[in-house]
Design a protein around this motif. Structure first.
Motif, mmCIF file in Angstrom:
data_model
loop_
_atom_site.group_PDB
_atom_site.id
_atom_site.type_symbol
_atom_site.label_atom_id
_atom_site.label_comp_id
_atom_site.label_asym_id
_atom_site.label_seq_id
_atom_site.Cartn_x
_atom_site.Cartn_y
_atom_site.Cartn_z
ATOM 1 N N THR A 105 0.845 -1.188 0.000
ATOM 2 C CA THR A 105 0.000 0.000 0.000
ATOM 3 C C THR A 105 0.884 1.243 0.000
ATOM 4 O O THR A 105 2.054 1.191 0.394
ATOM 5 C CB THR A 105 -0.924 0.039 1.232
ATOM 6 N N ASP A 121 0.385 5.880 0.241
ATOM 7 C CA ASP A 121 -0.552 6.976 0.459
ATOM 8 C C ASP A 121 -0.543 8.009 -0.663
ATOM 9 O O ASP A 121 -1.222 9.025 -0.593
ATOM 10 C CB ASP A 121 -0.270 7.663 1.799
ATOM 11 N N PHE A 143 -0.218 2.428 -4.989
ATOM 12 C CA PHE A 143 -1.275 3.342 -4.553
ATOM 13 C C PHE A 143 -2.580 3.098 -5.295
ATOM 14 O O PHE A 143 -3.639 2.955 -4.687
ATOM 15 C CB PHE A 143 -0.820 4.790 -4.767
#
Length: 231
Positions: A61, A63, A92
């Motif tokens: 993951t 941000d 992302f």
């Protein structure tokens, strides 16, 4: 082989069914799976153990775009022989940033994919690129290229498929939705098909549950709009 239109309509009941029962019913209906098991290894370990770190630890993951990329190599059989596809995917948005197709899986294959990704996205300094410990990704040529272009190398542990699970998941999707449904006579025809699947469909029309059932392009557009509003 019976056509889909000739098969009886079945209403799902939500019950549990053993896979052997499914196999028996499929045989009776003349159906075969279009998702064959993998038969060819593409991860060839380097002769010398790599000291590259794992900067991801199975956390695929990010941000923001261009913080973490991951990639891998898969194989496709064509009438001309084996072909290989390398990917670079943004953690992302799950967007396939770039990719490459060749009739070999030398380091040049993964270099071409990463080089085009850098050219297309112009990532900030120290973007992470994560892959497995295959000889292509741990080679001096690849590591030197990443250093020159301010890309941080990251590799998973040997023999732990979960350490590059996100890249493997993309290959499973590509093969189930496209590769196993179409024969390819040449590497060039495969390259054209992969382009159409990724650039036309996957990035722009295929929704992903991990990003709120948006497409990768929509998800990145939403991020950009929030950034504009905040500015």
């Amino acid at each position: 082989m019976r056509r889909a239109a000739d098969l009886p309509r079945v209403t799902p009941t939500g019950g549990r069914v053993a896979y052997k029962r499914v196999q028996r019913l499929m045989r009776a209906l003349g159906l075969v799976s279009v998702h064959p098991k993998a038969r060819k290894a593409t991860t060839v370990q380097a002769a010398e153990p790599s000291r590259l770190p794992d900067l991801v630890s199975q956390d695929f993951t990010a941000d923001a775009p261009n913080r973490l990329w991951f990639g891998d190599i898969t194989y496709v059989r064509t009438w001309d022989g084996w072909a290989y596809v390398a990917s670079v995917i943004d953690a992302f948005s799950r967007k396939v940033v770039d990719w490459a197709v060749a009739d070999h899986m030398r380091t040049d294959l993964v270099l071409d994919a990463l080089r085009m990704a850098i050219t297309r996205r112009h990532p900030p300094k120290d973007v992470i690129f994560h892959a497995d410990r295959g000889s292509q990704y741990t080679s001096k040529e690849f590591v030197d290229f990443c250093k020159i272009n301010n890309v941080r190398n990251s590799v998973g542990r040997t023999g732990i498929c979960f350490d590059n699970a996100a890249a493997e998941s993309f290959w499973a999707t590509l093969k189930k939705e496209f590769i196993h449904l179409h024969p390819f006579d040449t590497v060039e025809r495969l390259r054209t098909g992969v382009f159409e699947y990724i650039e036309v469909y996957y990035n722009r029309f295929r929704i992903h549950s991990t990003i709120g059932y948006l497409t990768p392009v929509e998800f990145e557009d939403e991020f950009d709009k929030k950034g504009d509003r905040a500015a």
